[in-house]
Design an enzyme around this catalytic site. Structure first.
Site, PDB file in Angstrom:
ATOM      1  N   GLY A  72       0.819  -1.199   0.000  1.00 20.70           N
ATOM      2  CA  GLY A  72       0.000   0.000   0.000  1.00 20.70           C
ATOM      3  C   GLY A  72       0.858   1.256   0.000  1.00 20.70           C
ATOM      4  N   GLY A 146      -5.433  -8.354  -6.333  1.00 15.50           N
ATOM      5  CA  GLY A 146      -4.144  -8.028  -6.915  1.00 15.50           C
ATOM      6  C   GLY A 146      -3.181  -9.169  -6.660  1.00 15.50           C
ATOM      7  N   ILE A 148      -1.451  -9.859  -3.988  1.00 13.45           N
ATOM      8  CA  ILE A 148      -1.654 -10.495  -2.681  1.00 13.45           C
ATOM      9  C   ILE A 148      -2.903 -11.361  -2.704  1.00 13.45           C
ATOM     10  CG2 ILE A 148      -2.235 -10.038  -0.266  1.00 13.45           C
ATOM     11  CD1 ILE A 148      -0.263  -7.717  -0.339  1.00 13.45           C
ATOM     12  N   ARG A 169     -11.327  -3.912  -8.704  1.00 18.66           N
ATOM     13  CA  ARG A 169     -11.913  -2.647  -9.152  1.00 18.66           C
ATOM     14  C   ARG A 169     -12.659  -2.816 -10.467  1.00 18.66           C
ATOM     15  NH1 ARG A 169      -7.655   2.027  -9.743  1.00 18.66           N
ATOM     16  NH2 ARG A 169      -6.879   0.480 -11.246  1.00 18.66           N
ATOM     17  N   ARG A 172     -12.189  -8.828 -14.981  1.00 18.82           N
ATOM     18  CA  ARG A 172     -11.209  -9.399 -15.901  1.00 18.82           C
ATOM     19  C   ARG A 172     -11.246 -10.919 -15.726  1.00 18.82           C
ATOM     20  NH1 ARG A 172      -8.008  -7.513 -11.552  1.00 18.82           N
ATOM     21  NH2 ARG A 172      -6.505  -9.030 -10.731  1.00 18.82           N
ATOM     22  N   ARG A 228      -6.103  -2.711   4.974  1.00 18.48           N
ATOM     23  CA  ARG A 228      -5.839  -1.585   5.856  1.00 18.48           C
ATOM     24  C   ARG A 228      -7.039  -1.423   6.772  1.00 18.48           C
ATOM     25  NH1 ARG A 228      -1.340  -2.076   4.523  1.00 18.48           N
ATOM     26  NH2 ARG A 228       0.135  -0.528   3.654  1.00 18.48           N
ATOM     27  N   ASP A 251      -5.795  -8.216  10.818  1.00 19.39           N
ATOM     28  CA  ASP A 251      -4.385  -7.881  11.043  1.00 19.39           C
ATOM     29  C   ASP A 251      -4.186  -6.377  11.092  1.00 19.39           C
ATOM     30  OD1 ASP A 251      -1.564  -8.526  11.288  1.00 19.39           O
ATOM     31  OD2 ASP A 251      -1.339  -7.813   9.227  1.00 19.39           O
ATOM     32  N   HIS A 275      -0.848  -6.093  12.893  1.00 13.98           N
ATOM     33  CA  HIS A 275      -0.310  -5.655  11.604  1.00 13.98           C
ATOM     34  C   HIS A 275       1.064  -6.272  11.333  1.00 13.98           C
ATOM     35  CE1 HIS A 275      -0.352  -2.189   8.443  1.00 13.98           C
ATOM     36  NE2 HIS A 275       0.083  -3.330   7.933  1.00 13.98           N
ATOM     37  N   GLY A 277       1.342  -8.774   8.854  1.00 14.64           N
ATOM     38  CA  GLY A 277       1.219  -9.531   7.610  1.00 14.64           C
ATOM     39  C   GLY A 277       2.506  -9.602   6.819  1.00 14.64           C
TER      40      GLY A 277
END
Length: 312
Positions: A72, A146, A148, A169, A172, A228, A251, A275, A277
């Protein structure tokens, strides 16, 4: 003039760095290692928070590249407006996929199989036997497909899930199947036993998992957030957890770090990890390989990898 590069690792610790660049070590210390105005390539200190990440950026009049070591880039957004046009912002795609996917599976399995309760039982000398949910035969929805998200699905493959659905988003097709657009979430959420959030934090995804999103989840479903904290509306999540209708394993939180006394600490049906990960033994070697590759391309004037935006 030799271009200045700011690194969060000592240059001697990174194999394969190109010659001809001036390397400076800065990992968020109060004093800068050199004049920020001379920095051409800025590698943002890892996991030091947005305040430290953006602190030198307003003075970086010569910077050409801002490279994060996270997937991110939301923690540097506040400093982008201070940069001149044409600065490339690159993320750390390829660094965190394995570690974050591992933790995602750990959170899912620990939550479903009741591991926190077993730990408490061991501490209290209680034998907490019984039947617990399995990941096998569950329907899983990955929101944010994505690199991840794809790595998570790779690791779900051996667990005999009934179905894995993917949302990003835009629509595909991948080797594993269709990726649905975000506007199909209302249809997909009620079908999922496990909902995994692995999307970047943007204005479009802030509080994506709000009251309506959570209300559409199946009763007894598990929400897993490795994205996040801001992707989830904390107040709405607390409301759902307290009813016992859904469970969660996260997380990341909002706020973060989670302060003492915050109601999330003691919310029912919730497993929290702090957090971590990407914070594993796999991080440093992958991060250093990324930096060596990016800086070799930068020194040669070649196109960089992982460019997510260019300032205007």
């Amino acid at each position: 003039m030799t271009a200045d590069v700011w690194l969060p690792f000592p240059a001697d610790d990174i194999a394969g760095l190109p010659e001809g660049l001036a390397y400076h070590f800065w990992d968020g210390a109060p004093d800068f290692p050199a004049d920020p105005a001379d920095c051409a390539f800025y590698v943002v200190p890892y996991m030091k928070g947005p305040e430290i990440a953006v602190r030198p950026m307003a003075r970086m009049r010569s910077v050409q590249v801002v490279q994060t070591l996270s997937a991110g880039v939301d923690h540097v957004q506040g400093g982008l407006g201070d940069l001149r046009p044409g600065v490339r912002l690159c993320n750390a795609r390829g660094v965190h996929e394995a570690s974050t996917a591992e933790l995602t599976l750990a959170l899912i399995l620990a939550s479903l199989r009741g591991i926190p309760g077993f730990v408490q039982g061991q501490q209290q000398e209680e034998w907490r036997s019984g039947f617990y949910p399995a990941l096998a035969d569950k329907s899983v929805l990955i929101v944010g497909y994505g690199s991840i998200g794809a790595a998570i699905e790779d690791r779900l493959a051996p667990f005999e899930c009934a179905r894995v659905a993917r949302v990003a988003r835009s629509a595909r097709t991948t080797e594993r199947g269709a990726v649905h657009p975000l506007d199909e979430l209302p249809r997909l959420l009620p079908e999922a036993d496990v909902v995994i959030l692995s999307t970047p934090l943007t204005e479009a995804t802030r509080h994506l998992a709000g009251a309506d999103f959570l209300a559409r989840m199946k009763e007894g479903a598990l929400l897993v957030n490795v994205a996040r904290g801001g992707v989830v509306d904390t107040k709405a999540l607390l409301t759902e957890l307290e009813t016992g209708r859904i469970r969660a394993a996260v997380d990341v939180t909002d706020p973060e770090p989670l302060p003492a006394g915050h109601p999330l600490w003691h919310a029912p049906n919730l497993l929290i990890s702090p957090h971590v990960g990407g914070s594993t033994s796999a991080f440093e070697p992958r991060a250093k390989r990324l930096l060596a590759g990016q800086l070799t391309k930068f020194a040669a004037g070649a196109p960089l990898d992982n460019v997510v935006l260019t300032t205007e």
